[in-house]
Enzyme design. Structure first.
Site, mmCIF file in Angstrom:
data_model
loop_
_atom_site.group_PDB
_atom_site.id
_atom_site.type_symbol
_atom_site.label_atom_id
_atom_site.label_comp_id
_atom_site.label_asym_id
_atom_site.label_seq_id
_atom_site.Cartn_x
_atom_site.Cartn_y
_atom_site.Cartn_z
ATOM 1 N N HIS A 142 31.865 15.949 -11.165
ATOM 2 C CA HIS A 142 32.175 14.524 -10.991
ATOM 3 C C HIS A 142 31.064 13.744 -10.292
ATOM 4 O O HIS A 142 31.297 12.656 -9.777
ATOM 5 C CB HIS A 142 33.499 14.369 -10.223
ATOM 6 C CG HIS A 142 34.681 14.872 -10.997
ATOM 7 N ND1 HIS A 142 35.919 15.104 -10.432
ATOM 8 C CD2 HIS A 142 34.816 15.180 -12.313
ATOM 9 C CE1 HIS A 142 36.747 15.545 -11.362
ATOM 10 N NE2 HIS A 142 36.113 15.603 -12.510
ATOM 11 N N CYS B 167 20.965 1.842 -10.679
ATOM 12 C CA CYS B 167 21.109 0.458 -11.128
ATOM 13 C C CYS B 167 21.615 0.438 -12.572
ATOM 14 O O CYS B 167 21.093 1.140 -13.436
ATOM 15 C CB CYS B 167 19.753 -0.235 -11.037
ATOM 16 S SG CYS B 167 19.718 -1.800 -11.913
HETATM 17 P P1 NAD Z 1 43.700 16.293 -4.921
HETATM 18 O O1 NAD Z 1 43.520 15.335 -3.770
HETATM 19 O O2 NAD Z 1 44.456 15.846 -6.085
HETATM 20 O O3 NAD Z 1 44.387 17.647 -4.398
HETATM 21 C C1 NAD Z 1 43.979 18.321 -3.246
HETATM 22 C C2 NAD Z 1 44.647 19.684 -3.243
HETATM 23 O O4 NAD Z 1 44.150 20.418 -2.141
HETATM 24 C C3 NAD Z 1 46.167 19.648 -3.101
HETATM 25 O O5 NAD Z 1 46.729 20.499 -4.078
HETATM 26 C C4 NAD Z 1 46.410 20.189 -1.693
HETATM 27 O O6 NAD Z 1 47.618 20.936 -1.609
HETATM 28 C C5 NAD Z 1 45.210 21.075 -1.494
HETATM 29 N N1 NAD Z 1 44.790 21.248 -0.099
HETATM 30 C C6 NAD Z 1 44.743 20.329 0.902
HETATM 31 N N2 NAD Z 1 44.234 20.863 2.018
HETATM 32 C C7 NAD Z 1 43.935 22.160 1.729
HETATM 33 C C8 NAD Z 1 43.382 23.236 2.477
HETATM 34 N N3 NAD Z 1 43.010 23.099 3.755
HETATM 35 N N4 NAD Z 1 43.230 24.428 1.864
HETATM 36 C C9 NAD Z 1 43.609 24.607 0.579
HETATM 37 N N5 NAD Z 1 44.130 23.615 -0.188
HETATM 38 C C10 NAD Z 1 44.293 22.415 0.386
HETATM 39 O O7 NAD Z 1 42.227 16.743 -5.302
HETATM 40 P P2 NAD Z 1 41.573 17.240 -6.663
HETATM 41 O O8 NAD Z 1 42.443 18.219 -7.349
HETATM 42 O O9 NAD Z 1 40.187 17.638 -6.303
HETATM 43 O O10 NAD Z 1 41.514 15.982 -7.641
HETATM 44 C C11 NAD Z 1 41.278 14.691 -7.246
HETATM 45 C C12 NAD Z 1 39.965 14.080 -7.712
HETATM 46 O O11 NAD Z 1 39.477 13.279 -6.656
HETATM 47 C C13 NAD Z 1 38.851 15.042 -8.006
HETATM 48 O O12 NAD Z 1 38.116 14.522 -9.037
HETATM 49 C C14 NAD Z 1 37.989 15.009 -6.739
HETATM 50 O O13 NAD Z 1 36.626 15.136 -7.032
HETATM 51 C C15 NAD Z 1 38.185 13.616 -6.214
HETATM 52 N N6 NAD Z 1 38.119 13.579 -4.737
HETATM 53 C C16 NAD Z 1 37.044 14.168 -4.124
HETATM 54 C C17 NAD Z 1 36.959 14.192 -2.745
HETATM 55 C C18 NAD Z 1 35.759 14.889 -2.127
HETATM 56 O O14 NAD Z 1 34.681 14.895 -2.719
HETATM 57 N N7 NAD Z 1 35.919 15.505 -0.951
HETATM 58 C C19 NAD Z 1 37.962 13.627 -1.954
HETATM 59 C C20 NAD Z 1 39.032 13.000 -2.613
HETATM 60 C C21 NAD Z 1 39.096 13.002 -4.016
HETATM 61 ZN ZN ZN Z 2 17.579 -2.578 -11.596
#
Ligand code: NAD
Ligand code: ZN
Length: 250
Positions: free
Chosen positions: A118, A126
């Site tokens: 992602h 830009c």
């Molecule tokens: P999500 O927010 O939908 O789900 C997070 C999952 O992690 C949940 O199932 C939860 O139960 C679990 N979780 C929370 N804390 C945990 C821990 N300590 N140990 C193990 N599991 C734990 O996230 P997703 O499935 O990655 O999808 C959402 C989209 O949003 C993705 O595309 C992601 O890249 C993006 N996103 C990225 C970030 C980041 O880069 N840190 C943050 C938020 C969202």
């Molecule tokens: Zn430019």
């Protein structure tokens, strides 16, 4: 945590291993998951901000939201779960880390063989002339317009409704195709096409080990679905694998 002996055998003898990570692996670093988001942005739905139409309609709002997220990720530090995956990269012959995260924490921890499905929040470009605006200087300048052509600068990440970068997706698909083991860590496993990868592994006879605080759509498919924090469980798994390998070499 209890792992059946045959599963532990599979984890210890594997040569091709993949980890698929999501926002949950960074929650212990203080980076909020989408569903657990709080504070200023909690009233706004990520789906309503993280798309191209929203950006064109209100570039200041969307850009400010990413600036806010960059501030969070910059002060965050990789946690024990990120470091456990750095260790796994050294333990197995072929180890590929496929992440849906954009926070750059895997790279900062020291993982090198990464497919970033992602994109990466530290990179921007830009829309007019493609000039790149990477790293901290972009936020220091405080403008969301290109210095060369005046067009809008967007984050180099995949928004809802956009295609994944094909080079990264190919790495992920190839790794899944060959994987004897896939760890699915901290992802709600509902965002396609990433959520497809565990099914590919399963179809080819590989093992799926899920690590999550709660059950997800992957849990049914998994050979072991372990509930708990990514840092604790990964550390335990590494200890068990090392014990198993040393038992066998005696
Ligand atoms: P999500 O927010 O939908 O789900 C997070 C999952 O992690 C949940 O199932 C939860 O139960 C679990 N979780 C929370 N804390 C945990 C821990 N300590 N140990 C193990 N599991 C734990 O996230 P997703 O499935 O990655 O999808 C959402 C989209 O949003 C993705 O595309 C992601 O890249 C993006 N996103 C990225 C970030 C980041 O880069 N840190 C943050 C938020 C969202
Ligand atoms: Zn430019």
């Amino acid at each position: 945590m209890i792992l059946a002996e045959d599963i532990l055998d599979g984890l210890s003898s594997a040569r091709n291993v993949v980890a698929l990570t999501g926002a949950g692996i960074s929650s212990e670093s203080g980076v909020p998951t989408f569903r657990g988001a709080n504070g200023l942005w909690s009233k706004l739905k990520p789906e309503e901000l993280a798309n191209f139409d929203a950006f064109l309609k209100n570039p200041e709002l969307v850009s400010e939201w990413y600036k806010h997220r960059r501030e969070i990720t910059r002060v965050a530090k990789p946690n024990a779960a990120h470091f456990a995956l750095v260790e796994m990269e050294k333990m197995f012959r072929h180890f590929t880390l496929v992440t849906q995260n954009i926070d750059n924490l895997h790279r900062r921890a020291g993982s090198t063989n990464i497919a970033e499905l992602h994109g990466n929040i530290e990179r921007n470009y830009c829309l007019g002339c493609q000039r790149r605006y990477d790293g901290e200087d972009f936020d220091k300048n405080g403008s969301f317009r290109c210095v060369d052509c005046g067009s809008l600068i967007r984050p180099d990440i995949v928004w809802f409704g956009e295609m994944l970068p094909s080079s990264q997706w190919e790495i992920a698909e190839n790794a899944a195709e060959n994987a004897e083991v896939m760890y699915v860590i901290g992802t709600s496993a509902v965002v396609y096409p990433a959520a497809q990868l565990p099914m590919d592994v399963k179809r080819n006879g590989g093992l799926i080990i899920e690590i999550n605080m709660e059950r997800t759509p992957i849990s049914e498919l998994a050979d072991a679905s372990i509930q708990g924090s990514a840092s604790e469980i990964l550390k335990e798994i590494i200890v068990k694998i090392k014990e198993k390998i040393s038992e066998e070499s005696i």
